[in-house]
Design a protein around this motif. Structure first.
Motif, PDB file in Angstrom:
ATOM      1  N   HIS A 261       0.845  -1.195   0.000  1.00 31.56           N
ATOM      2  CA  HIS A 261       0.000   0.000   0.000  1.00 31.56           C
ATOM      3  C   HIS A 261       0.882   1.248   0.000  1.00 31.56           C
ATOM      4  O   HIS A 261       1.833   1.328   0.779  1.00 31.56           O
ATOM      5  N   LEU A 262       0.567   2.189  -0.880  1.00 32.30           N
ATOM      6  CA  LEU A 262       1.186   3.528  -0.846  1.00 32.30           C
ATOM      7  C   LEU A 262       0.071   4.531  -0.579  1.00 32.30           C
ATOM      8  O   LEU A 262      -0.893   4.614  -1.352  1.00 32.30           O
ATOM      9  N   LEU A 263       0.205   5.263   0.527  1.00 29.04           N
ATOM     10  CA  LEU A 263      -0.783   6.295   0.849  1.00 29.04           C
ATOM     11  C   LEU A 263      -0.102   7.656   0.715  1.00 29.04           C
ATOM     12  O   LEU A 263       0.961   7.873   1.300  1.00 29.04           O
ATOM     13  N   VAL A 264      -0.726   8.542  -0.046  1.00 30.94           N
ATOM     14  CA  VAL A 264      -0.110   9.841  -0.328  1.00 30.94           C
ATOM     15  C   VAL A 264      -1.031  10.951   0.169  1.00 30.94           C
ATOM     16  O   VAL A 264      -2.253  10.887   0.010  1.00 30.94           O
ATOM     17  N   CYS A 265      -0.406  11.969   0.766  1.00 31.46           N
ATOM     18  CA  CYS A 265      -1.173  13.090   1.313  1.00 31.46           C
ATOM     19  C   CYS A 265      -1.399  14.140   0.224  1.00 31.46           C
ATOM     20  O   CYS A 265      -0.451  14.620  -0.395  1.00 31.46           O
ATOM     21  N   GLY A 266      -2.634  14.488  -0.001  1.00 29.72           N
ATOM     22  CA  GLY A 266      -2.985  15.529  -0.975  1.00 29.72           C
ATOM     23  C   GLY A 266      -3.481  16.768  -0.269  1.00 29.72           C
ATOM     24  O   GLY A 266      -2.951  17.165   0.772  1.00 29.72           O
ATOM     25  N   THR A 267      -4.524  17.374  -0.805  1.00 27.86           N
ATOM     26  CA  THR A 267      -5.128  18.563  -0.212  1.00 27.86           C
ATOM     27  C   THR A 267      -6.516  18.753  -0.830  1.00 27.86           C
ATOM     28  O   THR A 267      -6.730  18.368  -1.995  1.00 27.86           O
ATOM     29  N   ILE A 268      -7.425  19.386  -0.087  1.00 32.45           N
ATOM     30  CA  ILE A 268      -8.735  19.669  -0.671  1.00 32.45           C
ATOM     31  C   ILE A 268      -8.638  20.746  -1.762  1.00 32.45           C
ATOM     32  O   ILE A 268      -9.616  20.971  -2.471  1.00 32.45           O
ATOM     33  N   TRP A 269      -7.476  21.351  -1.921  1.00 32.87           N
ATOM     34  CA  TRP A 269      -7.266  22.327  -3.018  1.00 32.87           C
ATOM     35  C   TRP A 269      -7.344  21.664  -4.402  1.00 32.87           C
ATOM     36  O   TRP A 269      -7.382  22.347  -5.410  1.00 32.87           O
ATOM     37  N   VAL A 270      -7.353  20.320  -4.443  1.00 25.55           N
ATOM     38  CA  VAL A 270      -7.498  19.654  -5.751  1.00 25.55           C
ATOM     39  C   VAL A 270      -8.815  20.041  -6.423  1.00 25.55           C
ATOM     40  O   VAL A 270      -8.957  19.900  -7.632  1.00 25.55           O
ATOM     41  N   HIS A 271      -9.779  20.538  -5.616  1.00 21.53           N
ATOM     42  CA  HIS A 271     -11.091  20.841  -6.194  1.00 21.53           C
ATOM     43  C   HIS A 271     -11.163  22.213  -6.850  1.00 21.53           C
ATOM     44  O   HIS A 271     -12.106  22.482  -7.587  1.00 21.53           O
ATOM     45  N   GLY A 272     -10.216  23.121  -6.546  1.00 22.94           N
ATOM     46  CA  GLY A 272     -10.427  24.497  -7.000  1.00 22.94           C
ATOM     47  C   GLY A 272     -11.603  25.091  -6.242  1.00 22.94           C
ATOM     48  O   GLY A 272     -11.829  24.759  -5.083  1.00 22.94           O
ATOM     49  N   HIS A 273     -12.381  25.973  -6.909  1.00 21.43           N
ATOM     50  CA  HIS A 273     -13.506  26.565  -6.170  1.00 21.43           C
ATOM     51  C   HIS A 273     -14.651  25.559  -6.045  1.00 21.43           C
ATOM     52  O   HIS A 273     -14.827  24.686  -6.884  1.00 21.43           O
TER      53      HIS A 273
ATOM     54  N   THR B 113     -18.012  16.460  -3.097  1.00 21.09           N
ATOM     55  CA  THR B 113     -17.661  15.046  -2.922  1.00 21.09           C
ATOM     56  C   THR B 113     -16.380  14.748  -3.701  1.00 21.09           C
ATOM     57  O   THR B 113     -15.996  15.503  -4.598  1.00 21.09           O
ATOM     58  N   GLU B 114     -15.773  13.625  -3.362  1.00 21.85           N
ATOM     59  CA  GLU B 114     -14.534  13.229  -4.024  1.00 21.85           C
ATOM     60  C   GLU B 114     -14.767  12.963  -5.507  1.00 21.85           C
ATOM     61  O   GLU B 114     -13.838  12.996  -6.305  1.00 21.85           O
ATOM     62  N   GLU B 115     -16.018  12.668  -5.882  1.00 30.14           N
ATOM     63  CA  GLU B 115     -16.291  12.268  -7.266  1.00 30.14           C
ATOM     64  C   GLU B 115     -16.417  13.458  -8.209  1.00 30.14           C
ATOM     65  O   GLU B 115     -16.442  13.291  -9.421  1.00 30.14           O
ATOM     66  N   GLN B 116     -16.532  14.670  -7.659  1.00 34.95           N
ATOM     67  CA  GLN B 116     -16.742  15.815  -8.558  1.00 34.95           C
ATOM     68  C   GLN B 116     -15.505  16.064  -9.419  1.00 34.95           C
ATOM     69  O   GLN B 116     -14.376  15.842  -8.974  1.00 34.95           O
ATOM     70  N   PRO B 117     -15.729  16.529 -10.670  1.00 39.08           N
ATOM     71  CA  PRO B 117     -14.598  16.780 -11.562  1.00 39.08           C
ATOM     72  C   PRO B 117     -13.633  17.777 -10.932  1.00 39.08           C
ATOM     73  O   PRO B 117     -14.053  18.721 -10.271  1.00 39.08           O
ATOM     74  N   ARG B 118     -12.344  17.539 -11.128  1.00 36.86           N
ATOM     75  CA  ARG B 118     -11.325  18.441 -10.572  1.00 36.86           C
ATOM     76  C   ARG B 118     -11.220  19.708 -11.416  1.00 36.86           C
ATOM     77  O   ARG B 118     -11.147  19.621 -12.642  1.00 36.86           O
ATOM     78  N   ARG B 119     -11.214  20.856 -10.755  1.00 32.13           N
ATOM     79  CA  ARG B 119     -11.016  22.138 -11.445  1.00 32.13           C
ATOM     80  C   ARG B 119     -10.030  22.961 -10.629  1.00 32.13           C
ATOM     81  O   ARG B 119     -10.344  24.060 -10.174  1.00 32.13           O
ATOM     82  N   PRO B 120      -8.806  22.420 -10.402  1.00 31.21           N
ATOM     83  CA  PRO B 120      -7.878  23.119  -9.509  1.00 31.21           C
ATOM     84  C   PRO B 120      -7.314  24.383 -10.140  1.00 31.21           C
ATOM     85  O   PRO B 120      -7.259  24.492 -11.362  1.00 31.21           O
ATOM     86  N   PHE B 121      -6.928  25.328  -9.295  1.00 32.73           N
ATOM     87  CA  PHE B 121      -6.167  26.486  -9.777  1.00 32.73           C
ATOM     88  C   PHE B 121      -5.034  26.730  -8.788  1.00 32.73           C
ATOM     89  O   PHE B 121      -5.113  26.304  -7.628  1.00 32.73           O
ATOM     90  N   GLY B 122      -3.987  27.403  -9.247  1.00 33.60           N
ATOM     91  CA  GLY B 122      -2.803  27.611  -8.403  1.00 33.60           C
ATOM     92  C   GLY B 122      -1.907  26.378  -8.490  1.00 33.60           C
ATOM     93  O   GLY B 122      -2.401  25.248  -8.559  1.00 33.60           O
TER      94      GLY B 122
END
Ligand code: NAP
Length: 321
Positions: free
Chosen positions: A99-111, A118-127
């Motif tokens: 198992h590899l567990l990696v730390c991300g951020t809720i910033w993956v969602h953008g606004h 939810t985790e399933e929503q399309p990613r629209r990150p900025f920055g």
């Protein structure tokens, strides 16, 4: 089971490393050896410490092989910031870890769009930060789902705990905001104060890592939010903090262009980053698939952190009620 944790002496690792030891893992912590965990714990006596500077080791492509050379069953990567780093590590660990567990951020969602997000929503990150974390997630989940690589990604909100400053009700980190609310002074908030923050207590992030480890088949190929049960509006957060000091919050609301002149450039940039995202994330998936049960609401987490800052003279204010 041998667990190698990369970057285990920071906000998350302070809580996660003792949990791993207590769960019976043989733990190796990989850092540059500069930081100490935020709170002491006897479990650290049982932890192997390996000093590697990831940035330097990646320049010679030796980081992944060095981690693989530690013979881990599982790897927890708390400090992965580019998809190249993720790919380099995954290539070295392919076929060699459970198992590899990696730390991300809720910033993956953008606004935020439909909230709670939810985790399933399309990613629209900025920055750059959020875009890179989203690229890491896309790479790892693709490797998991197409090629059977056992990866999981966990996305924390604003991590809170005793020992460091939480994001404050104005969306930045200056403790002067807490001091103003404690004195009953007027506090200016941007816009209508209805933009949001989503904190999480550091040990709740650690709990989610443990639950992902314990629920391998539900966790592999998935990402999960590691946040408190609910986000906070700036206004509601300010009112609650003032209440802890027995005060009514005296709030003034200013349009962004005016508000930013009331803060330093660095504070305004941090606030802008937070309110542009206005995170409000769902924990339903983590509850359903992993049994995640955060012990702290956002306000409980900040209360504990602020009490610590006051007790250690880092916030000049009377004790909290
Ligand atoms: N903090 C937040 O509010 C927040 C919010 C959302 C997501 N996250 C994510 O959470 C993760 C962990 O963040 P954190 O805030 O907990 O980290 P942190 O407290 O800054 O801890 C970083 C850890 O990594 C080690 N480290 C730093 N640079 C290193 C290098 N070049 N080589 C080897 N070790 C290194 C540090 O120890 P040494 O200095 O001794 O090397 C320390 O153990 C990150 O992926 C971040 O994106 C954080």
């Amino acid at each position: 089971m041998r667990a190698v944790i990369i970057g285990g002496s920071g906000h998350v690792g302070t809580y996660l490393v003792p949990r791993l030891v207590e769960a019976g893992y043989e733990v190796v912590n990989v850092t540059r050896g500069r930081r100490k965990p935020y709170r002491p714990h006897g479990a650290w006596n049982a932890v192997g410490q390996v000093t590697i500077d990831r940035t330097e080791a990646e320049k010679t492509a030796s980081f992944g092989p060095q981690i693989a050379g530690l013979k881990p069953d599982i790897v927890i990567d708390l400090i992965c910031f580019t998809s190249e780093s993720a790919q380099h590590l995954a290539e070295a660990l392919r076929g060699r870890v459970q198992h590899l567990l990696v730390c991300g951020t809720i910033w993956v969602h953008g606004h935020s769009v439909v909230v709670p997000t939810t985790e399933e929503q399309p990613r629209r990150p900025f920055g750059t930060y959020g875009m890179q974390k989203a690229a890491i997630e896309a790479y790892l989940l693709n490797e998991a789902r197409r090629n059977g690589f056992p990866a999981t990604m966990l996305h924390p909100g604003h991590i809170v705990g005793p020992g460091w400053e939480p994001i404050n009700p104005a969306g930045h980190k200056s403790v002067a905001v807490f001091e103003k609310l404690a004195r009953g002074d007027e506090l200016a908030l941007p816009n209508l104060g209805l933009e949001t923050l989503h904190h999480v207590y550091a040990d709740d992030v650690a709990q989610l890592f443990m639950r992902a480890l314990a629920n391998w088949s539900a966790a592999v190929g998935q990402s999960f939010h590691a946040v408190s049960p609910s986000a906070l509006t700036l206004r509601g957060y300010a009112e609650a903090v003032a209440g802890w000091f027995g005060k009514l919050a005296r709030l003034r609301f200013l349009p962004w262009e005016e508000w930013k002149e009331t803060a330093s450039e660095a504070e305004a940039a941090m606030t802008h980053d937070h309110i542009a995202h206005s995170p409000n994330c769902s924990i339903a998936k983590a509850q359903r698939l992993l049994g995640y049960a955060p012990r702290y609401t956002s306000l409980q987490a900040v209360h504990e952190s602020l009490a610590w800052l006051i007790a250690h003279d880092r916030v000049h204010a009377p004790p909290l009620s």
